[in-house]
Scaffold this motif. Structure first.
Motif, PDB file in Angstrom:
ATOM      1  N   SER A 234       0.723  -1.293  -0.042  1.00 38.66           N
ATOM      2  CA  SER A 234      -0.167  -0.141   0.054  1.00 38.66           C
ATOM      3  C   SER A 234       0.853   1.067  -0.015  1.00 38.66           C
ATOM      4  O   SER A 234       0.641   2.228  -0.479  1.00 38.66           O
ATOM      5  CB  SER A 234      -0.862   0.090   1.157  1.00 38.66           C
ATOM      6  OG  SER A 234      -1.978  -1.078   1.084  1.00 38.66           O
TER       7      SER A 234
ATOM      8  N   SER B 229       0.101   3.367  -3.265  1.00 39.15           N
ATOM      9  CA  SER B 229      -0.410   4.752  -3.111  1.00 39.15           C
ATOM     10  C   SER B 229       0.537   5.842  -3.029  1.00 39.15           C
ATOM     11  O   SER B 229       0.314   6.992  -3.713  1.00 39.15           O
ATOM     12  CB  SER B 229      -1.306   4.951  -1.541  1.00 39.15           C
ATOM     13  OG  SER B 229      -2.511   4.244  -1.681  1.00 39.15           O
TER      14      SER B 229
ATOM     15  N   ARG C 211      -7.111  12.040  -3.991  1.00 39.72           N
ATOM     16  CA  ARG C 211      -5.630  12.022  -3.342  1.00 39.72           C
ATOM     17  C   ARG C 211      -5.730  11.587  -1.894  1.00 39.72           C
ATOM     18  O   ARG C 211      -5.134  11.089  -1.122  1.00 39.72           O
ATOM     19  CB  ARG C 211      -4.770  13.287  -3.430  1.00 39.72           C
ATOM     20  CG  ARG C 211      -4.410  13.631  -4.997  1.00 39.72           C
ATOM     21  CD  ARG C 211      -3.791  14.771  -5.149  1.00 39.72           C
ATOM     22  NE  ARG C 211      -3.437  15.246  -6.463  1.00 39.72           N
ATOM     23  CZ  ARG C 211      -2.867  16.251  -6.949  1.00 39.72           C
ATOM     24  NH1 ARG C 211      -2.067  17.008  -6.142  1.00 39.72           N
ATOM     25  NH2 ARG C 211      -2.553  16.583  -8.146  1.00 39.72           N
TER      26      ARG C 211
ATOM     27  N   HIS D 195      -5.467   8.183  -0.421  1.00 39.92           N
ATOM     28  CA  HIS D 195      -3.939   7.693  -0.595  1.00 39.92           C
ATOM     29  C   HIS D 195      -3.086   8.150   0.457  1.00 39.92           C
ATOM     30  O   HIS D 195      -2.466   7.562   0.861  1.00 39.92           O
ATOM     31  CB  HIS D 195      -3.543   8.049  -2.104  1.00 39.92           C
ATOM     32  CG  HIS D 195      -4.502   7.158  -2.969  1.00 39.92           C
ATOM     33  ND1 HIS D 195      -4.285   5.812  -3.118  1.00 39.92           N
ATOM     34  CD2 HIS D 195      -5.135   7.744  -4.214  1.00 39.92           C
ATOM     35  CE1 HIS D 195      -4.871   5.500  -4.260  1.00 39.92           C
ATOM     36  NE2 HIS D 195      -5.597   6.283  -4.662  1.00 39.92           N
TER      37      HIS D 195
ATOM     38  N   TYR E  74      -9.691   1.910   0.200  1.00 43.54           N
ATOM     39  CA  TYR E  74      -9.431   1.408  -1.240  1.00 43.54           C
ATOM     40  C   TYR E  74     -10.833   1.405  -1.579  1.00 43.54           C
ATOM     41  O   TYR E  74     -11.125   1.441  -2.800  1.00 43.54           O
ATOM     42  CB  TYR E  74      -8.754   0.023  -1.230  1.00 43.54           C
ATOM     43  CG  TYR E  74      -7.197   0.410  -1.386  1.00 43.54           C
ATOM     44  CD1 TYR E  74      -6.612   1.358  -2.293  1.00 43.54           C
ATOM     45  CD2 TYR E  74      -6.579  -0.255  -0.343  1.00 43.54           C
ATOM     46  CE1 TYR E  74      -5.535   1.549  -2.427  1.00 43.54           C
ATOM     47  CE2 TYR E  74      -4.800  -0.110  -0.345  1.00 43.54           C
ATOM     48  CZ  TYR E  74      -4.723   1.077  -1.324  1.00 43.54           C
ATOM     49  OH  TYR E  74      -3.212   1.112  -1.490  1.00 43.54           O
TER      50      TYR E  74
ATOM     51  N   SER F  47     -11.377   5.044  -2.284  1.00 41.13           N
ATOM     52  CA  SER F  47     -10.570   5.403  -3.572  1.00 41.13           C
ATOM     53  C   SER F  47     -11.260   5.028  -4.954  1.00 41.13           C
ATOM     54  O   SER F  47     -11.345   5.558  -5.888  1.00 41.13           O
ATOM     55  CB  SER F  47      -9.125   4.853  -3.380  1.00 41.13           C
ATOM     56  OG  SER F  47      -8.323   5.409  -4.617  1.00 41.13           O
TER      57      SER F  47
ATOM     58  N   ASN G 120      -6.511   5.323 -11.813  1.00 39.20           N
ATOM     59  CA  ASN G 120      -6.603   5.341 -10.329  1.00 39.20           C
ATOM     60  C   ASN G 120      -7.611   4.421  -9.964  1.00 39.20           C
ATOM     61  O   ASN G 120      -7.225   3.624  -8.740  1.00 39.20           O
ATOM     62  CB  ASN G 120      -6.828   6.718  -9.742  1.00 39.20           C
ATOM     63  CG  ASN G 120      -6.880   6.904  -8.039  1.00 39.20           C
ATOM     64  OD1 ASN G 120      -6.545   6.053  -7.558  1.00 39.20           O
ATOM     65  ND2 ASN G 120      -7.551   7.722  -7.696  1.00 39.20           N
TER      66      ASN G 120
ATOM     67  N   SER H  52      -6.794   1.229  -7.735  1.00 35.91           N
ATOM     68  CA  SER H  52      -7.339   1.100  -6.388  1.00 35.91           C
ATOM     69  C   SER H  52      -8.291  -0.110  -6.296  1.00 35.91           C
ATOM     70  O   SER H  52      -8.453  -0.811  -5.220  1.00 35.91           O
ATOM     71  CB  SER H  52      -8.435   2.223  -6.128  1.00 35.91           C
ATOM     72  OG  SER H  52      -7.304   3.482  -6.177  1.00 35.91           O
TER      73      SER H  52
END
Length: 161
Positions: free
Chosen positions: A14, A18, A44, A47, A77, A80, A137, A141
């Motif tokens: 991670s 990230s 963002r 993350h 996650y 995200s 992303n 993610s």
């Protein structure tokens, strides 16, 4: 493979993933000159928190705290993937984003304010293989979500020891 999805390894992975996504985002912003839209900035946030949880997973050895941190990682996650997926939907026109589409900036004068370009959330500034930054992303993610979920389920199934 599943044996490698330990809390410590998920924390390290991670941090790498990230951290890499954040470095990429800042690289596009400060080196590439692409200002982020508001949804880009929202993406963002999970993350940054993942970095803290990932660091904690590297040092925590107590089982209950590991479970709490893995659950937090799983939740981050999910967030995200959802936020980036929402942004992809805005980019494709599947739904509208009624929020402000440009980050707050400080302007020295009205001329400064009116000369600034608005960064729109529904315009793709960059893509690779037809996938936007928000799309990448979301894909990354979602992959981390899947691995974290498998690790979380595996962790729950382990006997205390």
């Amino acid at each position: 493979m599943l044996a490698h999805l330990t809390p410590r390894n998920l924390g390290l992975l991670s941090l790498i993933v990230s951290g890499g996504l954040l470095l990429g985002a800042y690289g596009f912003q400060y080196i590439g000159g692409m200002d982020p839209c508001m949804l880009c900035l929202y993406q963002r946030i999970p993350h940054f928190i993942v970095l803290l949880v990932g660091l904690a997973l590297l040092v925590v050895r107590q089982r209950l705290l590991q479970l709490v941190l893995l659950t937090a990682l799983l939740t981050l996650y999910i967030a995200s993937t959802w936020v980036s997926g929402f942004h992809v939907g805005v980019e494709f026109g599947w739904w509208e984003f009624s929020g402000v589409c440009t980050p707050d900036k400080t302007f020295g004068s009205l001329d400064d304010m009116f000369s600034q370009e608005i960064v729109r959330c529904d315009k793709i500034a960059w893509s690779l293989f037809g996938i936007s930054m928000a799309g990448w992303n979301m894909v990354i993610s979602a992959g981390m979500l899947l691995m974290t979920a498998v690790g979380w389920i595996r962790f729950l199934g382990q006997k205390k020891g």
